[in-house]
Every structure is written in C-alpha cells, then in structure tokens.
Motif scaffolding. Sequence first.
Motif, PDB file in Angstrom:
ATOM      1  N   TYR A   4     -23.974  -7.063  28.858  1.00 51.22           N
ATOM      2  CA  TYR A   4     -23.192  -6.657  27.588  1.00 51.22           C
ATOM      3  C   TYR A   4     -23.224  -7.445  26.516  1.00 51.22           C
ATOM      4  O   TYR A   4     -23.692  -7.118  25.569  1.00 51.22           O
ATOM      5  CB  TYR A   4     -21.850  -6.612  28.097  1.00 51.22           C
ATOM      6  CG  TYR A   4     -21.187  -5.426  29.037  1.00 51.22           C
ATOM      7  CD1 TYR A   4     -21.533  -4.377  28.744  1.00 51.22           C
ATOM      8  CD2 TYR A   4     -20.293  -5.969  29.919  1.00 51.22           C
ATOM      9  CE1 TYR A   4     -20.984  -3.543  29.453  1.00 51.22           C
ATOM     10  CE2 TYR A   4     -19.829  -4.930  30.701  1.00 51.22           C
ATOM     11  CZ  TYR A   4     -20.233  -3.577  30.506  1.00 51.22           C
ATOM     12  OH  TYR A   4     -19.649  -2.536  31.267  1.00 51.22           O
ATOM     13  N   SER A  72     -24.356  16.861  32.276  1.00 49.26           N
ATOM     14  CA  SER A  72     -23.833  16.402  33.505  1.00 49.26           C
ATOM     15  C   SER A  72     -22.858  17.311  34.199  1.00 49.26           C
ATOM     16  O   SER A  72     -22.736  16.991  35.288  1.00 49.26           O
ATOM     17  CB  SER A  72     -23.511  15.109  33.452  1.00 49.26           C
ATOM     18  OG  SER A  72     -22.288  15.021  32.623  1.00 49.26           O
ATOM     19  N   ASP A  74     -19.732  16.926  33.733  1.00 46.79           N
ATOM     20  CA  ASP A  74     -18.487  16.125  33.527  1.00 46.79           C
ATOM     21  C   ASP A  74     -17.414  16.848  32.604  1.00 46.79           C
ATOM     22  O   ASP A  74     -16.318  16.325  32.763  1.00 46.79           O
ATOM     23  CB  ASP A  74     -18.851  14.638  32.986  1.00 46.79           C
ATOM     24  CG  ASP A  74     -19.346  13.819  34.100  1.00 46.79           C
ATOM     25  OD1 ASP A  74     -19.265  14.310  35.377  1.00 46.79           O
ATOM     26  OD2 ASP A  74     -19.919  12.605  33.983  1.00 46.79           O
ATOM     27  N   ARG A  92     -12.034   8.807  19.903  1.00 42.19           N
ATOM     28  CA  ARG A  92     -13.173   7.857  20.255  1.00 42.19           C
ATOM     29  C   ARG A  92     -13.984   7.511  18.956  1.00 42.19           C
ATOM     30  O   ARG A  92     -14.413   6.293  18.897  1.00 42.19           O
ATOM     31  CB  ARG A  92     -13.982   8.288  21.317  1.00 42.19           C
ATOM     32  CG  ARG A  92     -13.140   8.560  22.467  1.00 42.19           C
ATOM     33  CD  ARG A  92     -13.961   8.468  23.991  1.00 42.19           C
ATOM     34  NE  ARG A  92     -14.710   7.321  24.012  1.00 42.19           N
ATOM     35  CZ  ARG A  92     -15.794   7.256  25.049  1.00 42.19           C
ATOM     36  NH1 ARG A  92     -15.957   8.114  25.746  1.00 42.19           N
ATOM     37  NH2 ARG A  92     -16.645   5.961  25.166  1.00 42.19           N
TER      38      ARG A  92
ATOM     39  N   LYS B 107     -17.456  14.272  42.074  1.00 40.76           N
ATOM     40  CA  LYS B 107     -17.489  14.069  40.523  1.00 40.76           C
ATOM     41  C   LYS B 107     -16.266  13.128  40.340  1.00 40.76           C
ATOM     42  O   LYS B 107     -15.340  13.410  41.107  1.00 40.76           O
ATOM     43  CB  LYS B 107     -17.085  15.221  40.032  1.00 40.76           C
ATOM     44  CG  LYS B 107     -17.346  15.358  38.593  1.00 40.76           C
ATOM     45  CD  LYS B 107     -17.977  16.687  38.012  1.00 40.76           C
ATOM     46  CE  LYS B 107     -19.535  16.810  37.950  1.00 40.76           C
ATOM     47  NZ  LYS B 107     -20.044  17.796  38.229  1.00 40.76           N
ATOM     48  N   ASN B 108     -16.648  12.117  39.432  1.00 41.44           N
ATOM     49  CA  ASN B 108     -15.411  11.343  39.170  1.00 41.44           C
ATOM     50  C   ASN B 108     -14.923  11.012  37.807  1.00 41.44           C
ATOM     51  O   ASN B 108     -15.889  11.273  36.894  1.00 41.44           O
ATOM     52  CB  ASN B 108     -15.567   9.872  39.848  1.00 41.44           C
ATOM     53  CG  ASN B 108     -17.012   9.548  39.696  1.00 41.44           C
ATOM     54  OD1 ASN B 108     -17.370   9.371  38.629  1.00 41.44           O
ATOM     55  ND2 ASN B 108     -17.736   8.951  40.773  1.00 41.44           N
TER      56      ASN B 108
END
Lengths: 250, 326
Positions: A4, A72, A74, A92, B107-108
């Motif tokens: 990081y 993805s 998501d 964000r 899926k998380n």
Amino acid sequence: MTTYRLSFVMWRIRVFLQLLTVYFIWASVMPTDSTLFGYSRELMLTYVLGTQLINSIVFSSRTQEIAENINSGDLSIFLLKPLGYFKYWFARDLSDKTMNLAFSVVELVIFFLILSPPLFVQTNMMLLSLFVFSIFLAVLLNFVIGCLMSMIGFWSSEVWAPRFVFYVIISFFTGGLFPLDILPKPLFNFLELLPFTYLQFFPLKVYLGQVGVADIFKGLTISGIWIGILYTGLYVVWNKGLTKFSAAGR
Amino acid sequence: MSPIISVRDLKKYYQIHEKEPGISGTIKSLFNRKYSDAKAVDGISFEIEEGELIGFIGPNGAGKTTTLKVLSGLLHPTSGDVEVLGHKPWIRRNEFLKQFALIMGQKNQLWWDLPAIETFLLNKEVYDVSDLDFDKRLKELSRLLDVDDFLTVQVKKLSLGQRMKMELIAGLIHEPKLLFLDEPTIGLDVVMQKKMRDFIREINELKKTTVILTSHYMQDVKELAKRVIVIDHGKILFDGSLSTIIKKFANTKVITVVLEKPVPKADFSEFGIVKESDPLNLSISVKREKVAQVAEVLLKKYPVEDLNIEEVGIEDIIREVFEAKS
C-alpha cells in the motif's frame, strides 16, 4: 501494508514529476521580459501550474469503477440496497478529491519553497468566489461525463480503452495542455460552446481575471446547461442499460 | 393473512443471439442477426406465506437464480404478475428494498480491504438502523455465528467460512422480513455447512424470517425446508412437502450385496434394476413391497457375504423427478 505504502508513494512521485515536467517546459519556452500569445511569463506559469491543481480537484474521480461494477455484475449488490447509486459514487468522488487535494497542496508548497516560481496571485474576492463556483460546476460536469463514459460497460466489456482515448482527446479541448485562447478565434468560439472548456480552461481564466463579468456568467450558464443535458442523458442511458444488464443475466 | 410472495404465471425470456460457426457465420451475423428466446423461467406460479422456509431445487440453469432475481427486483419479468411484500419488485422502491436481503454465495458485498465491521456500519447507515438496534443485532448475530474475534480483521484475511458468516451478518443487520439465500453453503466444508444450516434454521424460528433457499446440496434442503419447489427448464415440477415427494417417488428401496465369488449380473435382473460397481459388489433397486422376499431369495440362493437394505437417497429421488418429467 508495505505494498500500500509503496504504491501510494509511487503515485505521488508520478504526480510530482508531471508537475515538474510541465513547469520546466513552459519555464524554458516563455521569454522572461516579453509576452508570448498574449501571456506574460508569470500568467502562463500560473496557468500551467493551475492546470495541475485542477487535475487533482476536477479530474480525480472514481467513476471508472462504475464500469467495473457493471462488467463484474457487482452492480446487483447496489441495486438490492435502498441507495442512490450515483449519489454513492459522487460521495466517493468527493472523498477521492479531498485526498488528492490534500496531497497536491503539500506538494505545491514544497514546489514553491524549492523553486519559488513567479506566480500571479488573484486578490479580488468576487473573482475568487466565482472561481470556486466554476470549479464546483466543473466537478459536477466531470462527474456526469465520467458516469456517462462508464455506461459503455452495459454494452461492452472494453471500457478502459475508449475512456482513455476519450480523455486524451478532450484534454486538448479542456485546455489542459495550453491555454485555449491562443487558438484561432473561430475555433476557440466553437470550443466555448462545448462542455469541455469549462472543466479546466474556464475556471483558470476566471482566476487570472481575464474574463469579463458578463462572460463569466455566460460561461457559468453554458456549463450549467451542459450539466442538465448530460445528466438527463445519463438517466436515459442508465435506465436503458439496466434492462440490458438484466438481460445478460449477470 | 395475504401471502408475502405471490407469483402468477411468471415468464422470463432472454434474447440470445445465434451465430453460425466460422468466418462466414460471423459475416452473416453482421448483416442478419438471428435471435432466439431462452426460456429461463417459463410460466411458474406459487405463493409463499410469512415465516415459511422454502427450498428451491433444480439443476444448473433450471431458473432458480433467475426467479430469485425477479423476486428481488434485479430483473424485469417478460410477463406475469409478481408481488413481494406488497410491491412490484422491479420498481425498487426504498420501502421494499429495506425489507429483504439477497445473499449470494458467489458474490460478496463486504469491502475486501477493510474489516467486516466497516461494511456493517455502512449498511447501518444505508438501511437507517438505530444505534440501539445495530448493537443488539450485531451482538446477537456474532454470537450465533461465533465470529466475535474476527470483526476487526481485514476481510481478505478471513477464511471462506468466516467470510460467508460475515456476509450473512451484513445481509441481516437490517433484520429483513424476507431472506433469499442463493447457494449459501457453496464451497464450505461439512462442519461449516452444518453450522450455517443451524443458523438459518434459528433465524427462521427466532425472528420468523421468511427464507427462500437454493442449494446444490440436497442435505441443506432436506434438513431445513419443510416445503420444496422443484424447478427445471423454467417450469415447476413439484411444489409441496419433502415427505410427499419421498412418498410419491421413492417406491423402491436399494439392496446392496457383497458376494463371496462373482455371479453373472443377469441372474439378478429379475429382481429389479441392477447396478454393479465391481463383480463382487452389487446394488439392486427393488419395489418396496418385494424387498423382504427378494432379500430372502438372495441369501438362500447366492454366496452372499453381506446384505444391506437402504432407503433411496433424496438426491436419487430428485433425479427421478427430473427424469420422469422430461
């Protein structure tokens, strides 16, 4: 943790080197005692350093991740929650900008201490507040444009490349490479009607005090109108995309 | 009381672009695209009452996940009526979204680089959970799932089982009335699977949460669900209690025999369907009412070393349901 820290440091070094490059190029191009394209050395250096600061405020964004979200799948996770998706990303974006700005300020201070470049300091409070407001509009405008670019994700998995090409092309129109008013007048007049000049060139000109009050309000109005148009477009495309998203079963 | 979910003649077709193989096919498809419908869900109807725990069973691509996605508002149905908690799911009103959770095993929602507690806190804000409720629920859930010590550990440092538990907490912190679980035990080891099942049962009994669960592991369904909906090729093959399905389809038992020396397989075929794993190990499915009689004959006539009578496994029953209908 080390990874990081290292990538963080490398990122800032890259930004700082970019700052130095732009500065030294223009510092060597600009004559010390006369003007070039109607810019004095002081104004031009303020302009190019200003573009670097604006990069960290206006152009730092997370909206590219929207496309990753879509690709993805998501995105589903967000759609399941009672959450405004674009509000979420705007929040964000703001946090990203805060972090960027904090580091940029530190770096610029270091830069000043080392090189003490000749800079133009605006003291007119009205111009300064109009400058801040134009930056705010630029942030909104860039956010909507960034979201729109990410909508490509609904139709293609190749988002990074078109986005990259798009930003390279518009960096010419935003005035990120040089002040746009050194271009031929008709071309410049045309560019003023596009949204891109309001991302970088316009706020800086306001800061430098080179735009009349009437023109400032004209510019703010045009960029406001663009925000409205693009935001409406974003919603249309978003809703189209959502039905497409479903159809792909992701 | 009106049902919490009612689905009437739900259809969901996907448009699929067909392409012939090879370059000529590619060129053709540029000018003349052929589309066909994939019928993911093809006219299903059911109702679910509050507090039920229901298992969705079916092979891959049967339409289970598509159904769950329609119920949770991710997909617009092609046709049919769907009402969940008094809402049309795909309109995605906040009042609706606050009342359910869909947890997908693959899926998380947890933030990968942050400890799980950060995701919980974010969800607390998203779902408007009060401090008091949040503390109470978090304490209760982490006790039930036994994850107290891991709340402040980065998610990426957690094991798969721990992560799945955290997913459950993240999904339940707003105490949904309705919970969709899509393959919640996928990839977990046997011990963890059992814990997960105990937890799901507890949530259903303690909180009266309505649970709909899909799983590949028949054990999950067998232990948890009183009612199962068997779905294949987008159609419901069976909807009812697990015991009914067993009664209806399990009309055979399995006799397994270990022999001392090989006997031709054909000798046994008069008793039922014979499966042979090696010449000395055989299993025969025999009609329920003839089991005793067949066992006696086997012991008398053949060199049998060992003999076992078993119920048909639930997996086999389900397979039979699929084969009978298709």
